[in-house]
Scaffold this active site. Structure first.
Site, PDB file in Angstrom:
ATOM      1  N   ASP A 115      29.009  10.054 100.336  1.00 38.56           N
ATOM      2  CA  ASP A 115      29.219  10.336 101.928  1.00 38.56           C
ATOM      3  C   ASP A 115      30.044   9.275 102.377  1.00 38.56           C
ATOM      4  O   ASP A 115      30.026   7.861 101.811  1.00 38.56           O
ATOM      5  CB  ASP A 115      28.049  10.287 102.337  1.00 38.56           C
ATOM      6  CG  ASP A 115      27.996  10.539 104.027  1.00 38.56           C
ATOM      7  OD1 ASP A 115      28.881  11.405 104.445  1.00 38.56           O
ATOM      8  OD2 ASP A 115      27.322   9.783 104.780  1.00 38.56           O
TER       9      ASP A 115
ATOM     10  N   ASP B  95      23.487  15.125 105.228  1.00 36.67           N
ATOM     11  CA  ASP B  95      23.504  14.997 103.738  1.00 36.67           C
ATOM     12  C   ASP B  95      22.431  15.500 102.895  1.00 36.67           C
ATOM     13  O   ASP B  95      22.443  15.778 101.823  1.00 36.67           O
ATOM     14  CB  ASP B  95      23.737  13.495 103.517  1.00 36.67           C
ATOM     15  CG  ASP B  95      24.805  13.117 104.035  1.00 36.67           C
ATOM     16  OD1 ASP B  95      25.850  13.502 104.000  1.00 36.67           O
ATOM     17  OD2 ASP B  95      24.875  11.933 104.592  1.00 36.67           O
TER      18      ASP B  95
ATOM     19  N   ASP C 268      23.356   9.336 103.769  1.00 35.70           N
ATOM     20  CA  ASP C 268      22.118   8.813 104.463  1.00 35.70           C
ATOM     21  C   ASP C 268      21.820   9.601 105.742  1.00 35.70           C
ATOM     22  O   ASP C 268      20.831   9.176 106.416  1.00 35.70           O
ATOM     23  CB  ASP C 268      22.787   7.318 104.940  1.00 35.70           C
ATOM     24  CG  ASP C 268      23.939   7.512 106.230  1.00 35.70           C
ATOM     25  OD1 ASP C 268      24.546   8.274 106.260  1.00 35.70           O
ATOM     26  OD2 ASP C 268      23.806   6.734 107.082  1.00 35.70           O
TER      27      ASP C 268
END
Length: 732
Positions: free
Chosen positions: A422, A626, A622
């Site tokens: 990410d 996600d 995080d």
């Protein structure tokens, strides 16, 4: 403050979970027997860990009680306690006194047996006198356990030791009393007892060291807190703290519990949680974790989590849960251990009969071979191979700020080929700041900032928070927003000062028929090429300007990506940002493959597509958005500075915010798995080689006892090497 979620291995709804401390286990067969007895109870799913001497039990309280669980263990011939009822004791201590006596009396026994010139008159009777306390006092724990197990129709390692030593002592006593001219085996009975006690003593000490990391972690917390009562500091035990208490942390003191800084600024040493040595600056509004050390200024903190809810306690619980589980590679060892002892006894009996049937062989040789088979067999090494390595590996991970949630994770790290990263909060700092404000013709910058920041103030999105913070810094106070609504991954809508405001991607504005003027479209391309994320701002039916937000890349991200490549992984950037912004970030950190413009709901689908293409995927993220992708990935790694939802969905939690910890997590997991497999190869290989040698009469019972004791010690000490697992800074 590092966020730590509840264990993902929680029992199903309607069930409760309890940890029991098990006493009296001496080998893997004991653990297998207890586990079988517990799992026979209705509504119970139990796992017994021989190395940690704990049972993790999920049970239906409507079908069985904790007292009945304890009763089932006791009915099997063992002891069970709740952890609170157990006092800390050195597990090696019970063996020490018996070992000293056994060694003191066995040395002259060995001298008489092996040095003929040293034998006094009637040395056989002296040997009987010396061997008897060794066999019956020093070896009493083995006999007691063997009898208890026999009552329940179970044979364990203690059965083998008891049968072997009693057989040697009894045979020798009979031939001595009957004046039969043949060899006596008092030295064998004494040496077996002494060597096995030595092995148990060393094994107990080593097993204690294997659990040191988690014990030390729990001991890190502060013992007292300076609570403010009517403006006066009152020293109280940490156990008495409640949520909402305000307490003072002076320089050099530990933070008493998790909380929010009310006043003061300082730098906190969080290395005990995150593994990172650099102190972190904190001030009013920042979260702090209990047990971290205040290095400079005075802080006043309001407690937000106490007791078992703190980050430290939850990390410890997650590690304990992981240690209680069983890796897939342990299943074969468990199946072998469950039937090992009865098979060994049968092989010993067949060895005795077989040698006697040969005819030309002396009875003593047949007896020697049979005893050697019993003594040399070792299911202990099989039972210790996985749990000791898992205990040491997960404990070392906790020291480095890496929480591995379950033993099955170890297998997954070995197979991973692609790692999906990410962007926001993982590769970048996750603290968006406004980098540019571009009003359209006829619109003032102040008006654009006022309406945009007022509308975004109701959103929790990082971009929205950055715009709201920018507006508050410039204007002081923000106008309120009405009829607010958010479209995930696209933008927001609301009414500010009577204006219908829409903020988000150009596609959201286009949905409302509000297209960007040509000049603004050019500005969008320019800002995005610089790595910024650009949102359009419109009100009253027309696009009125742009706000560009940038998120700085973490200083360590490029190094982390390079190290992930060195592990043989292919990094992929997955983000909701536009293609240009994503590629600018990817180029800076060294990533070639980019999946940009992915909505939160589609992140898991992108992971699934990679899996369908044959990749074994790890995902690092995080945010709440996600979580589905972390759960869908073969291996999910959550940055611990993120949300509890993301951490809950992951397999590994990186308590700090440094992506390089993902490299350490994969390296540590792979090293732990290699250690487990090495232990199992040794344990299986030892028995495969040793038992046939004993059957063939090639191994003396004393040598067999030494080999058996050392095999368990080898497995545990091999696992202890993981305590020296190097961090990235310590690598050559």
């Amino acid at each position: 403050m590092p966020a730590v979620a509840e264990p993902s291995t929680a029992p199903p709804a309607g069930q409760e979970h309890v940890e029991l401390v098990i006493g009296g286990m001496t080998c893997a067969s004991c653990a297998a027997h207890i586990e079988k007895r517990l799992n026979r109870l209705d509504g119970v799913a139990a796992t017994v860990n021989f190395a940690s001497e704990h049972a993790a039990v999920a049970f239906d309280p409507t079908q069985v009680s904790v007292d009945e669980l304890i009763g089932a263990v006791e009915a099997a011939g063992y002891e069970a306690f709740l952890p609170a009822a157990v006092t800390e004791e050195n597990p090696a201590r019970p063996y020490r006194r018996r070992l000293v006596l056994a060694v003191a009396l066995t040395v002259p026994l060995m001298v008489f047996a092996w040095v003929p010139g040293s034998r006094p008159p009637g040395w056989e009777w002296v040997s009987l006198v010396l061997a008897t306390p060794v066999v019956f006092y020093a070896g009493w724990p083995f006999h007691r356990a063997a009898v208890a197990n026999a009552r329940h129709g179970v044979a364990t390692m203690d059965t083998l030791i008891s049968v072997g030593t009693l057989a040697a002592w009894s045979w020798s006593t009979v031939v001595l009393a009957a004046s039969i001219s043949t060899t006596v085996y008092f030295d064998t009975a004494g040496a077996i007892t002494a060597l096995i006690l030595l092995g148990r003593y060393l094994e107990a000490r080593a097993k204690r060291r294997s659990g040191e990391a988690i014990r030390k972690l729990l001991e890190l917390g502060a013992k007292e807190a300076r609570v403010l009562r009517d403006g006066i500091e009152v020293l109280v035990p940490v156990e008495d703290l409640v949520v909402g208490d305000r307490f003072v942390v002076r320089p050099g003191e530990k933070v008493a519990t998790d909380g929010i800084v009310e006043s003061g600024t300082s730098a906190l040493d969080q290395s005990m949680l995150t593994g990172e040595p650099v102190p972190v600056e904190v001030g009013p509004g920042d979260g702090v974790a209990g047990a971290t050390v205040n290095t400079s200024g005075r802080l006043v903190v309001q407690a937000t989590r106490v007791g078992a809810a703190t980050a430290l306690a939850q990390v410890a619980r997650l590690v304990a849960d992981a240690q209680a589980g069983k890796a897939p590679v342990q299943r074969l060892a468990d199946r072998v251990s469950a039937v090992f002892v009865p098979v060994v006894i049968a092989v010993s009996a067949l060895t005795l009969v077989g040698w006697l049937l040969v005819g030309s062989v002396a009875t003593t040789a047949a007896f020697t071979a049979a005893v050697s088979v019993i003594v040399i067999a070792c299911p202990c090494a099989l039972g210790l191979a996985t749990p000791t390595a898992l205990m040491v590996g997960t404990g070392r991970g906790a020291q480095l700020g890496i929480v591995i949630k379950g033993p099955e994770v170890l297998e997954q790290t070995r197979q991973v080929t692609t790692i999906v990263l990410d962007k926001t909060g993982t590769l970048t700092e996750g603290k968006m700041v406004v980098s540019a404000v571009v009003p359209a013709e006829g619109v003032t910058e102040e008006e654009l900032v006022r309406l945009a920041s007022g509308a975004e103030d109701a959103s929790e999105h990082p971009i929205a928070r950055a715009i709201a913070a920018y507006g508050r810094d410039r204007l002081g106070t923000l106008p309120g927003v009405e009829s607010f609504s958010a479209r995930a991954g696209l933008g927001i809508e609301g009414v500010v000062d009577g204006h219908a405001v829409v903020i988000g991607r150009p596609s959201l504005l286009a949905d409302w028929g509000m297209h960007l003027p040509d000049q603004l479209a050019v500005d969008v391309e320019r800002l995005e090429s610089e790595g910024a994320t650009v949102v359009g701002v419109a009100w009253d039916g027309a696009a009125r300007g742009l706000v560009a937000v940038a998120d700085r890349i973490k200083a360590t991200s490029r190094q982390a990506v390079a190290e992930l490549r060195a592990l043989g992984l292919t990094p992929v950037l997955l983000t909701g940002d536009n293609e240009q912004t994503a590629r600018a970030v990817a180029a800076e950190v060294g990533i070639d493959r980019v999946l940009a413009g992915v909505l939160p709901a589609d992140k898991a689908a992108e992971v699934a597509r990679l899996q369908e293409a044959g990749e074994v995927v790890a995902m690092v993220g995080d945010g709440t958005n996600d979580a589905p992708a972390l759960a869908r990935a073969d291996l999910g790694l959550a940055i611990g500075t993120g949300t509890d939802v993301a951490i809950e969905a992951s397999d590994v939690t990186l308590v700090g915010g440094d992506l390089r910890a993902a490299v350490d997590a994969i390296r540590l997991s792979r090293r732990t798995l290699r250690t487990i497999k090495g232990n199992l190869v040794w344990a299986f290989g030892y028995n495969v080689a040793a038992i046939p040698l004993a059957v063939a009469g090639r191994v003396n019972p004393i040598v067999a006892a030494a080999a058996m004791a050392l095999s368990s010690v080898f497995v545990v000490t091999n696992s202890l090497r993981l305590r020296r697992f190097p961090t990235r800074e310590e690598l050559p």
